[in-house]
Design a protein around this motif. Structure first.
Motif, PDB file in Angstrom:
ATOM      1  N   ALA A 253      -6.220  -7.016  26.044  1.00  0.00           N
ATOM      2  CA  ALA A 253      -7.205  -7.201  24.975  1.00  0.00           C
ATOM      3  C   ALA A 253      -8.589  -7.464  25.563  1.00  0.00           C
ATOM      4  CB  ALA A 253      -6.779  -8.355  24.072  1.00  0.00           C
ATOM      5  N   ALA A 254      -8.653  -8.309  26.606  1.00  0.00           N
ATOM      6  CA  ALA A 254      -9.935  -8.618  27.241  1.00  0.00           C
ATOM      7  C   ALA A 254     -10.548  -7.371  27.878  1.00  0.00           C
ATOM      8  CB  ALA A 254      -9.739  -9.716  28.293  1.00  0.00           C
ATOM      9  N   THR A 255      -9.703  -6.557  28.519  1.00  0.00           N
ATOM     10  CA  THR A 255     -10.179  -5.316  29.137  1.00  0.00           C
ATOM     11  C   THR A 255     -10.739  -4.365  28.094  1.00  0.00           C
ATOM     12  OG1 THR A 255      -8.517  -5.511  30.892  1.00  0.00           O
ATOM     13  CG2 THR A 255      -9.503  -3.337  30.548  1.00  0.00           C
ATOM     14  N   ASN A 256     -10.064  -4.275  26.955  1.00  0.00           N
ATOM     15  CA  ASN A 256     -10.523  -3.402  25.876  1.00  0.00           C
ATOM     16  C   ASN A 256     -11.865  -3.845  25.321  1.00  0.00           C
ATOM     17  OD1 ASN A 256      -8.556  -1.201  24.459  1.00  0.00           O
ATOM     18  ND2 ASN A 256      -7.407  -2.649  25.703  1.00  0.00           N
ATOM     19  N   VAL A 257     -12.024  -5.143  25.116  1.00  0.00           N
ATOM     20  CA  VAL A 257     -13.284  -5.660  24.572  1.00  0.00           C
ATOM     21  C   VAL A 257     -14.427  -5.417  25.563  1.00  0.00           C
ATOM     22  CG1 VAL A 257     -14.527  -7.733  23.874  1.00  0.00           C
ATOM     23  CG2 VAL A 257     -12.166  -7.382  23.122  1.00  0.00           C
ATOM     24  N   TYR A 258     -14.156  -5.644  26.854  1.00  0.00           N
ATOM     25  CA  TYR A 258     -15.177  -5.408  27.881  1.00  0.00           C
ATOM     26  C   TYR A 258     -15.604  -3.938  27.903  1.00  0.00           C
ATOM     27  CZ  TYR A 258     -17.207  -4.473  32.438  1.00  0.00           C
ATOM     28  OH  TYR A 258     -18.030  -4.020  33.437  1.00  0.00           O
ATOM     29  N   LEU A 259     -14.622  -3.036  27.927  1.00  0.00           N
ATOM     30  CA  LEU A 259     -14.936  -1.609  27.975  1.00  0.00           C
ATOM     31  C   LEU A 259     -15.612  -1.129  26.700  1.00  0.00           C
ATOM     32  CD1 LEU A 259     -11.735  -0.179  29.716  1.00  0.00           C
ATOM     33  CD2 LEU A 259     -14.014  -0.454  30.694  1.00  0.00           C
ATOM     34  N   PHE A 260     -15.289  -1.766  25.587  1.00  0.00           N
ATOM     35  CA  PHE A 260     -15.920  -1.417  24.311  1.00  0.00           C
ATOM     36  C   PHE A 260     -17.440  -1.566  24.403  1.00  0.00           C
ATOM     37  CE2 PHE A 260     -17.593  -3.131  20.253  1.00  0.00           C
ATOM     38  CZ  PHE A 260     -17.468  -1.993  19.475  1.00  0.00           C
ATOM     39  N   PHE A 261     -17.885  -2.655  25.034  1.00  0.00           N
ATOM     40  CA  PHE A 261     -19.328  -2.891  25.179  1.00  0.00           C
ATOM     41  C   PHE A 261     -19.898  -2.134  26.374  1.00  0.00           C
ATOM     42  CE2 PHE A 261     -17.992  -6.683  22.773  1.00  0.00           C
ATOM     43  CZ  PHE A 261     -18.907  -6.628  21.731  1.00  0.00           C
ATOM     44  N   ALA A 262     -19.158  -2.094  27.490  1.00  0.00           N
ATOM     45  CA  ALA A 262     -19.666  -1.459  28.708  1.00  0.00           C
ATOM     46  C   ALA A 262     -19.847   0.046  28.538  1.00  0.00           C
ATOM     47  CB  ALA A 262     -18.716  -1.752  29.871  1.00  0.00           C
ATOM     48  N   TRP A 263     -18.902   0.693  27.850  1.00  0.00           N
ATOM     49  CA  TRP A 263     -18.945   2.140  27.680  1.00  0.00           C
ATOM     50  C   TRP A 263     -19.478   2.551  26.312  1.00  0.00           C
ATOM     51  CZ3 TRP A 263     -17.594   5.876  31.327  1.00  0.00           C
ATOM     52  CH2 TRP A 263     -17.037   5.387  32.514  1.00  0.00           C
ATOM     53  N   GLN A 264     -19.860   1.553  25.502  1.00  0.00           N
ATOM     54  CA  GLN A 264     -20.321   1.818  24.133  1.00  0.00           C
ATOM     55  C   GLN A 264     -19.309   2.692  23.389  1.00  0.00           C
ATOM     56  OE1 GLN A 264     -24.313   3.459  24.706  1.00  0.00           O
ATOM     57  NE2 GLN A 264     -25.184   1.416  24.479  1.00  0.00           N
ATOM     58  N   ASP A 265     -18.068   2.279  23.499  1.00  0.00           N
ATOM     59  CA  ASP A 265     -16.968   3.003  22.865  1.00  0.00           C
ATOM     60  C   ASP A 265     -17.021   2.799  21.356  1.00  0.00           C
ATOM     61  OD1 ASP A 265     -14.628   4.447  22.514  1.00  0.00           O
ATOM     62  OD2 ASP A 265     -13.641   3.511  24.228  1.00  0.00           O
ATOM     63  N   SER A 266     -16.191   3.567  20.637  1.00  0.00           N
ATOM     64  CA  SER A 266     -16.176   3.452  19.180  1.00  0.00           C
ATOM     65  C   SER A 266     -15.347   2.257  18.732  1.00  0.00           C
ATOM     66  CB  SER A 266     -15.599   4.734  18.561  1.00  0.00           C
ATOM     67  OG  SER A 266     -14.235   4.895  18.920  1.00  0.00           O
ATOM     68  N   LEU A 267     -15.729   1.650  17.615  1.00  0.00           N
ATOM     69  CA  LEU A 267     -14.989   0.520  17.060  1.00  0.00           C
ATOM     70  C   LEU A 267     -13.580   0.960  16.665  1.00  0.00           C
ATOM     71  CD1 LEU A 267     -14.904  -2.409  16.108  1.00  0.00           C
ATOM     72  CD2 LEU A 267     -15.862  -1.650  13.909  1.00  0.00           C
ATOM     73  N   LEU A 268     -13.483   2.186  16.179  1.00  0.00           N
ATOM     74  CA  LEU A 268     -12.181   2.723  15.792  1.00  0.00           C
ATOM     75  C   LEU A 268     -11.254   2.835  17.004  1.00  0.00           C
ATOM     76  CD1 LEU A 268     -10.942   3.643  13.103  1.00  0.00           C
ATOM     77  CD2 LEU A 268     -11.458   5.989  13.758  1.00  0.00           C
ATOM     78  N   GLY A 269     -11.835   3.208  18.147  1.00  0.00           N
ATOM     79  CA  GLY A 269     -11.054   3.290  19.369  1.00  0.00           C
ATOM     80  C   GLY A 269     -10.535   1.923  19.794  1.00  0.00           C
ATOM     81  N   LEU A 270     -11.364   0.893  19.611  1.00  0.00           N
ATOM     82  CA  LEU A 270     -10.952  -0.474  19.948  1.00  0.00           C
ATOM     83  C   LEU A 270      -9.801  -0.928  19.065  1.00  0.00           C
ATOM     84  CD1 LEU A 270     -11.475  -3.093  21.563  1.00  0.00           C
ATOM     85  CD2 LEU A 270     -13.097  -3.752  19.753  1.00  0.00           C
ATOM     86  N   VAL A 271      -9.913  -0.674  17.765  1.00  0.00           N
ATOM     87  CA  VAL A 271      -8.856  -1.055  16.821  1.00  0.00           C
ATOM     88  C   VAL A 271      -7.561  -0.319  17.152  1.00  0.00           C
ATOM     89  CG1 VAL A 271      -8.114  -0.932  14.406  1.00  0.00           C
ATOM     90  CG2 VAL A 271     -10.456  -1.626  14.959  1.00  0.00           C
ATOM     91  N   THR A 272      -7.684   0.973  17.429  1.00  0.00           N
ATOM     92  CA  THR A 272      -6.510   1.783  17.763  1.00  0.00           C
ATOM     93  C   THR A 272      -5.803   1.263  19.009  1.00  0.00           C
ATOM     94  OG1 THR A 272      -7.540   3.758  16.815  1.00  0.00           O
ATOM     95  CG2 THR A 272      -5.707   4.114  18.331  1.00  0.00           C
ATOM     96  N   SER A 273      -6.593   0.967  20.025  1.00  0.00           N
ATOM     97  CA  SER A 273      -6.024   0.528  21.296  1.00  0.00           C
ATOM     98  C   SER A 273      -5.318  -0.821  21.183  1.00  0.00           C
ATOM     99  CB  SER A 273      -7.131   0.453  22.354  1.00  0.00           C
ATOM    100  OG  SER A 273      -6.596   0.214  23.623  1.00  0.00           O
ATOM    101  N   ILE A 274      -5.954  -1.791  20.538  1.00  0.00           N
ATOM    102  CA  ILE A 274      -5.378  -3.131  20.453  1.00  0.00           C
ATOM    103  C   ILE A 274      -4.159  -3.171  19.535  1.00  0.00           C
ATOM    104  CG2 ILE A 274      -5.798  -5.488  19.633  1.00  0.00           C
ATOM    105  CD1 ILE A 274      -8.575  -5.313  20.776  1.00  0.00           C
ATOM    106  N   THR A 275      -4.240  -2.518  18.367  1.00  0.00           N
ATOM    107  CA  THR A 275      -3.072  -2.502  17.478  1.00  0.00           C
ATOM    108  C   THR A 275      -1.926  -1.722  18.110  1.00  0.00           C
ATOM    109  OG1 THR A 275      -3.968  -0.557  16.298  1.00  0.00           O
ATOM    110  CG2 THR A 275      -4.404  -2.736  15.347  1.00  0.00           C
ATOM    111  N   GLY A 276      -2.273  -0.684  18.868  1.00  0.00           N
ATOM    112  CA  GLY A 276      -1.247   0.081  19.559  1.00  0.00           C
ATOM    113  C   GLY A 276      -0.542  -0.752  20.609  1.00  0.00           C
ATOM    114  N   MET A 277      -1.300  -1.605  21.300  1.00  0.00           N
ATOM    115  CA  MET A 277      -0.694  -2.446  22.325  1.00  0.00           C
ATOM    116  C   MET A 277       0.271  -3.464  21.719  1.00  0.00           C
ATOM    117  SD  MET A 277      -0.501  -2.701  25.493  1.00  0.00           S
ATOM    118  CE  MET A 277       0.524  -3.794  26.436  1.00  0.00           C
ATOM    119  N   PHE A 278      -0.128  -4.099  20.630  1.00  0.00           N
ATOM    120  CA  PHE A 278       0.785  -5.024  19.949  1.00  0.00           C
ATOM    121  C   PHE A 278       2.023  -4.287  19.463  1.00  0.00           C
ATOM    122  CE2 PHE A 278      -2.655  -8.142  19.739  1.00  0.00           C
ATOM    123  CZ  PHE A 278      -1.946  -9.323  19.886  1.00  0.00           C
ATOM    124  N   CYS A 279       1.826  -3.072  18.992  1.00  0.00           N
ATOM    125  CA  CYS A 279       2.932  -2.257  18.492  1.00  0.00           C
ATOM    126  C   CYS A 279       3.974  -2.010  19.579  1.00  0.00           C
ATOM    127  CB  CYS A 279       2.391  -0.930  17.955  1.00  0.00           C
ATOM    128  SG  CYS A 279       3.663   0.234  17.409  1.00  0.00           S
TER     129      CYS A 279
END
Length: 232
Positions: free
Chosen positions: A19-45
């Motif tokens: 989760a921490a890696t995803n949040v960091y990359l979200f800001f560092a790479w200016q990734d999409s919010l949808l990509g962040l939601v997809t990645s984190i919910t997918g990991m819990f899944c």
């Protein structure tokens, strides 16, 4: 948090680091919010699936819907159809089927469902079915102008096989998920290099899925042996 009360230290650290890696990359790479939601919910899944918990499907509902939308934007029609037309409705079926086959020994810990293992005949049937459908679907994707059709087709059909085995609670599902995750990493790496885009979190997500699928196979095999021992 009640959902995490029976998690091992490895599982807690693993989900926290991811989760921490995803949040960091979200800001560092200016990734999409949808990509962040997809990645984190997918990991819990997938972590909950590795633990044999029914709640995996609730996170799966969110992950499959958002991932289908992202895949469509990159022309990965196999991934789009797989998630929108198969994975998404299957989450509701999974909730129903797993609730019908709960483990008799819950006591707040361990897997919630009874697990099974494939026979030799089952392996033969699965292998033949995959080969035939894979070839057919590859030509279908080529006909509609899809990208990376052979990898896209392989990940799609392997995913369907793995999901069906998951619904039926077979531990061998994880061997197919391992293949799916390796091919998906190659698929997104190729797509991002050739088309560009800032959805790097998709690569991170599939890499995490690969590690989790290995853990899932180990954990399900261990729990399956315990359940067989209790039944003997």
């Amino acid at each position: 948090m009640n959902m995490l009360k029976d998690w091992t230290m490895f599982e807690k650290v693993w989900i926290a680091v991811f989760a921490a890696t995803n949040v960091y990359l979200f800001f560092a790479w200016q990734d999409s919010l949808l990509g962040l939601v997809t990645s984190i919910t997918g990991m819990f899944c997938v972590v909950l699936a590795a633990k044999g918990r029914i709640s995996t499907y609730y996170f799966g509902i969110i992950q499959t819907a958002t991932y289908a939308y992202i895949s469509y934007g990159y022309g990965l029609y196999g991934e789009t159809m797989l998630n929108a037309l198969f994975y998404f409705p299957v989450q509701f079926i999974g909730i129903y089927l797993w609730n019908k086959h709960k483990s008799h020994r819950m006591n707040g810990k361990g897997a919630e469902v009874e697990m099974k293992g494939l026979t030799r005949r089952g392996w033969l049937y699965v292998t033949i079915s995959f080969t035939l459908v894979f070839v057919f679907y590859s030509f279908l994707l080529k006909g509609i102008g899809g990208s990376s059709i052979w990898i896209d087709s392989a990940t799609t059909i392997l995913s369907i096989v793995a999901q069906v085995l998951m619904l039926q609670r077979y531990k061998e599902q994880w061997l197919f998920w391992i293949l799916v995750n390796v091919l998906s990493i190659l698929l997104w790496l190729t797509t991002l290099i050739t088309q560009g885009g800032n959805d790097v979190l998709m690569l991170v997500m599939w890499s995490a899925f690969l590690i989790n699928s290995i853990y899932g196979y180990i954990n399900w095999t261990k729990v399956y042996k315990k359940q067989i021992g209790r039944a003997a």
